[in-house]
Scaffold this active site. Structure first.
Site, PDB file in Angstrom:
ATOM      1  N   HIS A 163      -2.510   3.172  -4.446  1.00 47.82           N
ATOM      2  CA  HIS A 163      -2.218   2.683  -3.281  1.00 47.82           C
ATOM      3  C   HIS A 163      -0.618   2.256  -3.663  1.00 47.82           C
ATOM      4  CE1 HIS A 163      -5.800   2.867  -0.915  1.00 47.82           C
ATOM      5  NE2 HIS A 163      -6.559   2.547  -1.874  1.00 47.82           N
ATOM      6  N   GLU A 180     -10.312   3.205  -5.219  1.00 46.79           N
ATOM      7  CA  GLU A 180      -9.562   4.407  -4.730  1.00 46.79           C
ATOM      8  C   GLU A 180      -8.370   4.937  -5.586  1.00 46.79           C
ATOM      9  OE1 GLU A 180     -10.905   4.026   0.000  1.00 46.79           O
ATOM     10  OE2 GLU A 180      -9.110   3.132  -0.597  1.00 46.79           O
ATOM     11  N   ASP A 191       0.979  -1.062  -0.009  1.00 53.08           N
ATOM     12  CA  ASP A 191       0.068  -0.024   0.051  1.00 53.08           C
ATOM     13  C   ASP A 191       0.737   1.219   0.068  1.00 53.08           C
ATOM     14  OD1 ASP A 191      -2.551   1.723   0.551  1.00 53.08           O
ATOM     15  OD2 ASP A 191      -3.323  -0.252   0.917  1.00 53.08           O
TER      16      ASP A 191
END
Length: 499
Positions: free
Chosen positions: A244, A308, A173
């Site tokens: 990420h 995201e 991440d």
């Protein structure tokens, strides 16, 4: 063969001296259970285990059997009614006998015996059991906090105890890269460490300036995979792309959209705007990473993220706009779907399928992919209506990093209001592959914090995945759960007490 009871909760016309009795504190609830109250087999020091080597070894370890005499008999048999994970289990004065079509079914029989065993005694039971869903799991995020390797082994044991068959291991991440990639050593040397972590809620903007990091070698992860397999647990790795990825970009700046800028490994929680660029060399980089990943993790599925992913950098990049035009996309924001299709195609060459988060529904789901629908129950329904293979993980029911309540004495969490009863109330679609509980680790810095959030709610996830919906009842579950907690105490699981 005598007629099988229909379920553990229904009268089945037993002969005198028998009754349908749900007293044994089994979690998840078995499909059918017949028990002779007051009758037990005492497991003496002479009791041994016979059966397939690895499952027999697990039984000896789990049940603490050191003898060589008759005791627990584990057998493989062709029984189509049990499926890949079902089993039949009988305990009487002669010991325990389990039959299954696969070694995994025998593992679940052993775990049932582990739950039944109290003070070296096993109740006389007849159980026929099989799961409702093929996918029953838990996500554990080791990217935000690098949990120690021994805890991963312990977590696998706890999943297996509850007949959860999948560990979704979130390895990378913005805040850390934990998977050793031999071709790109800076991913762990640089990307595996950050200069600090947030203190309190991320919105408060405070940090501790205490370096944090770590990683797992490929050899360590191979050993973990083999250990898990012997316990009926497969491990799905996740390498999140193209978002990420700030930790990777910090290690290799040429991966980013502004390669002249040296980014740090992200300290703040939340979502970074820094994403991978759309150059062919960067696609090759991720392919190289995946080539090493699939050599470590043999499971059919590899999770490639896709959640995201802000488009700010792509929209500002002439290079990204040119790539989008060349690929005949509607704009740079559609590079997410392009990225996912490229990676899915590469993994298909390895005989693997991709798992993706539900943002890909609008971007074009790669062929053969399974959607992890997380944003809401409506997103689960949307994936179902689209005919996609689906694992149901809506955050309002399955995000176990959320606190159980909003009470002031709850440990710090990203949010609150997810009590055990709400987790247990979830009804996944019948067409779903299954369900799993998520434990994102921004606010779970230690194994103790993970266990507090995971249990007992992960036991509810286990029952959702295993037990038929019409055989589930919250009151009965809570009663059995109270009988199950002493076993968790014996195992020193730091669960949140029932209130």
């Amino acid at each position: 063969m005598t007629e099988e009871p229909q379920s553990a909760s229904r009268s089945t016309g037993e002969s005198a001296g028998e009754s349908t009795d749900p007293t044994p504190a089994l979690v998840p609830r078995p499909h059918s259970l017949r028990v002779r109250p007051g009758e037990f087999w005492t497991v003496g020091p002479e009791a041994g285990v016979s059966g397939p080597v690895e499952v027999a070894a697990l039984a000896r370890e789990s049940l603490d059997l050191t003898g060589s005499g008759p005791g627990v008999e584990l057998s493989l048999a062709d029984d189509s009614g049990l499926g890949d994970e079902g089993y039949r289990l009988t305990v009487d004065d002669n010991g325990a006998r389990a039959v299954a079509a696969t070694a995994t079914g025998l593992v679940w029989a052993v775990q049932t015996l582990r739950q039944l065993l109290r003070e070296r005694r096993l109740p006389h039971v007849e159980i026929v059991d099989r799961p409702r869903y093929a996918w029953r799991g838990s996500l554990l995020d080791v990217a935000r906090h690098a949990h120690p390797l021994p805890f991963l082994y312990r977590y696998v044991d706890l999943l297996s105890l509850h007949k959860l068959n999948t560990l979704h291991l979130h390895l990378t991440d913005d805040q850390g890269w934990r998977f050793e990639v031999k071709r790109y050593p800076k991913l762990t040397e640089i990307g595996g460490f950050r200069t600090g972590s947030m203190v309190g809620h991320n919105r408060d903007g405070r940090r501790d300036d205490v370096p944090h990091g770590g990683s797992y070698t490929q050899a360590e992860l191979r050993d973990l995979v083999a250990y898990a397999a012997r316990r009926g647990v497969r491990i799905m790795p996740e390498i999140d792309a193209p978002g990420h990825m700030q930790a990777a970009i910090s290690a290799y700046p040429w991966l980013g959209n502004r390669p002249e800028r040296q980014l740090p490994v992200r300290v703040e929680w939340g979502v970074s705007r820094h994403v991978l660029n759309a150059r062919e060399r960067t696609v090759e980089f991720v392919r190289d990473v995946l080539d090493e990943l699939v050599d470590v993790f043999p499971f059919e599925f590899v999770h490639i993220g896709g959640d995201e992913v802000p488009a700010h950098e792509w929209l500002a990049s002439p290079e990204a706009r040119e790539r989008a035009a060349a690929e005949r996309l509607g704009g740079p924001e559609e590079l997410l779907g392009w990225w996912s299709r490229r990676l899915a195609s590469h993994l298909a060459g390895h005989g693997r399928r991709v798992a993706v988060w539900d943002e890909l529904i609008e971007q074009g789901v790669p062929e053969g992919a399974v959607i992890f629908a997380w944003q809401s129950g409506e997103r689960v329904s949307l994936a179902e209506r689209g005919g996609h293979d689906l694992v149901a993980v809506p955050k309002e029911h399955t995000y176990l990093d959320y606190a159980e309540s909003d009470a002031p004495d709850e440990p710090l969490a990203i949010g609150g209001g997810l009590p055990l009863s709400k987790v247990y109330s979830y009804r996944p679609p019948k067409s779903a592959l299954g369900v799993q509980g998520q434990l994102w680790s921004e606010y779970l810095p230690t194994p103790a914090a993970v266990e507090w959030r995971a249990f007992p709610r992960l036991a509810a996830i286990a029952e959702i995945g295993w037990t038929a919906e019409d055989e589930r009842d919250l009151t009965d579950f809570e009663r059995r759960l109270r009988g199950h907690l002493p076993l968790l105490d014996e195992l020193n699981v730091g669960y949140r007490p029932l209130r």
